[in-house]
Design a protein around this motif. Structure first.
Motif, PDB file in Angstrom:
ATOM      1  N   GLN A   1      45.891  42.150  40.109  1.00 18.82           N
ATOM      2  CA  GLN A   1      45.779  40.705  39.808  1.00 18.82           C
ATOM      3  C   GLN A   1      46.001  40.226  41.437  1.00 18.82           C
TER       4      GLN A   1
ATOM      5  N   ARG B   1      41.873  40.221  42.386  1.00 16.36           N
ATOM      6  CA  ARG B   1      41.111  39.674  42.154  1.00 16.36           C
ATOM      7  C   ARG B   1      41.843  38.166  42.340  1.00 16.36           C
TER       8      ARG B   1
ATOM      9  N   ASN C   1      45.192  44.445  34.394  1.00 20.27           N
ATOM     10  CA  ASN C   1      45.862  43.238  35.656  1.00 20.27           C
ATOM     11  C   ASN C   1      45.268  43.280  36.607  1.00 20.27           C
ATOM     12  N   GLY C   2      43.473  42.969  36.976  1.00 20.50           N
ATOM     13  CA  GLY C   2      42.214  42.769  37.612  1.00 20.50           C
ATOM     14  C   GLY C   2      41.589  44.010  38.076  1.00 20.50           C
TER      15      GLY C   2
ATOM     16  N   GLN D   1      49.234  33.942  38.446  1.00 22.68           N
ATOM     17  CA  GLN D   1      47.931  34.557  39.041  1.00 22.68           C
ATOM     18  C   GLN D   1      48.607  36.119  39.489  1.00 22.68           C
ATOM     19  N   VAL D   2      49.456  36.126  39.460  1.00 23.22           N
ATOM     20  CA  VAL D   2      50.112  37.758  39.860  1.00 23.22           C
ATOM     21  C   VAL D   2      51.791  37.231  38.482  1.00 23.22           C
TER      22      VAL D   2
END
Length: 326
Positions: free
Chosen positions: A160, A163, A185-186, A292-293
């Protein structure tokens, strides 16, 4: 004196050496606080301490990550007070306890909107991902890297985080389900190392060039093949030994493989400066707060059942983060 319960062990060995014991705690001394722990993080380094790969005096204790509330402060403590919400992820083992006396040096202040379980599940793993991707080899938009154990606690956060930076991560994991989780998850690509040779797949995904950096927490089982994934002047970041210790390194092998670089960083080194430590934590909290995470807490065990948590961790049955609850 305060009475508490904690996990202790008298000899190194398997999960069966872990024992749930009552113990007495002295009042906090100078520069120390008494912490009531609300959640404790489970990490592979705990296995290393239990088995003796990372030796420590016996009888021993485990755990380097937890979050809770300060119940008492010792003489000379500044910057922390009774009632403060705090967490930590460095310092001497001993987190597998309902309460413990800890020095203030490793403590990190927790914002009110970061839950104790989230903190205990993310401080060590999240700050590890942060120093790997932001400080050891700072990734930027367009960069490509290989990250092993993509579905583990550190791996899911790293995906994440990458990303959010615009970087491309290729991940490895041990099943189709774990690969699917990594992609959610990215990760741009996920390789099932049980079914596919990850060296071949990495070369295919990079048009034969390889990657400029590999982040490897597996150790012995992936070491040589990880080196084979690197392009000339690439960086091998070894930050764990889940499969066992890395074999001795021959510098001539690094030369022959294309003037490669190798580093073995630690979180403690990156967080030695207290100002940097809090800055890193605040950056992680901001990523969590923004969405974002996301921290995936997929396993919860009573602290008294730490032995079973260790069995599942070593059998690679766990996915994402695990917390022990006092």
């Amino acid at each position: 004196m305060t009475t508490t319960h904690a996990i202790r062990f008298d000899q190194h060995g398997g999960p069966e050496v872990l024992q749930w014991r009552e113990q007495e705690l002295a009042d906090p001394g100078p520069g120390q606080v008494l912490l009531r722990q609300e959640a404790i993080g489970l990490n592979f380094i705990d296995v290393y301490h239990r088995t003796g790969l990372y030796p420590q005096p016996l009888p021993g204790s485990l755990g380097g990550e937890a979050a809770g509330v300060i119940e008492a402060v010792g003489p000379g403590v500044e910057g922390f007070a009774v009632g403060d919400r705090v967490g930590y992820c460095t310092g001497a083992p001993g987190a597998y306890a309902q309460r413990r006396v800890v020095p203030v040096a490793p403590l990190i202040k927790l914002p009110d909107d970061i839950a104790f379980e989230v903190a205990a599940a993310s401080l060590l793993k999240g700050l590890t991902a942060y120093y790997l991707l932001h400080r050891t080899r700072a990734l930027k938009a367009g960069d490509v890297a290989l990250f092993h154990a993509a579905a583990g606690g550190v791996g899911l956060i790293a995906g994440q985080m990458a990303r959010s930076l615009g970087a491309t991560l290729i991940g490895t994991a041990g099943s189709a389900a774990k690969c699917a989780l990594a992609l959610e998850n990215g990760y741009a690509h996920a390789i099932d190392y049980v079914q596919d040779d990850f060296v071949t797949r990495v070369k295919d995904l990079t048009a034969g060039r390889g990657v400029p950096v590999v982040y490897d927490s597996i150790g012995r089982d992936t070491w040589e093949r990880s080196l084979a994934c690197l392009q000339p002047f690439g960086l091998m970041v070894s930050f764990g030994n889940a499969s066992g210790a890395v074999p001795p390194i021959k510098l001539t092998d690094l030369a022959a493989a294309g003037s490669l670089y190798v580093t073995r960083p630690t979180l403690g080194t990156h967080m030695a400066d207290p100002v940097v430590k809090q800055q890193m934590a605040d950056a992680l909290f901001a990523l969590i707060r923004s969405g974002q995470v996301k921290i995936h807490i997929n396993q919860r065990y009573p602290l008294a059942e730490a032995a079973q948590a260790h069995r599942d961790l070593e059998a690679r049955k766990t996915i994402g983060s695990t917390v022990l609850l006092p």
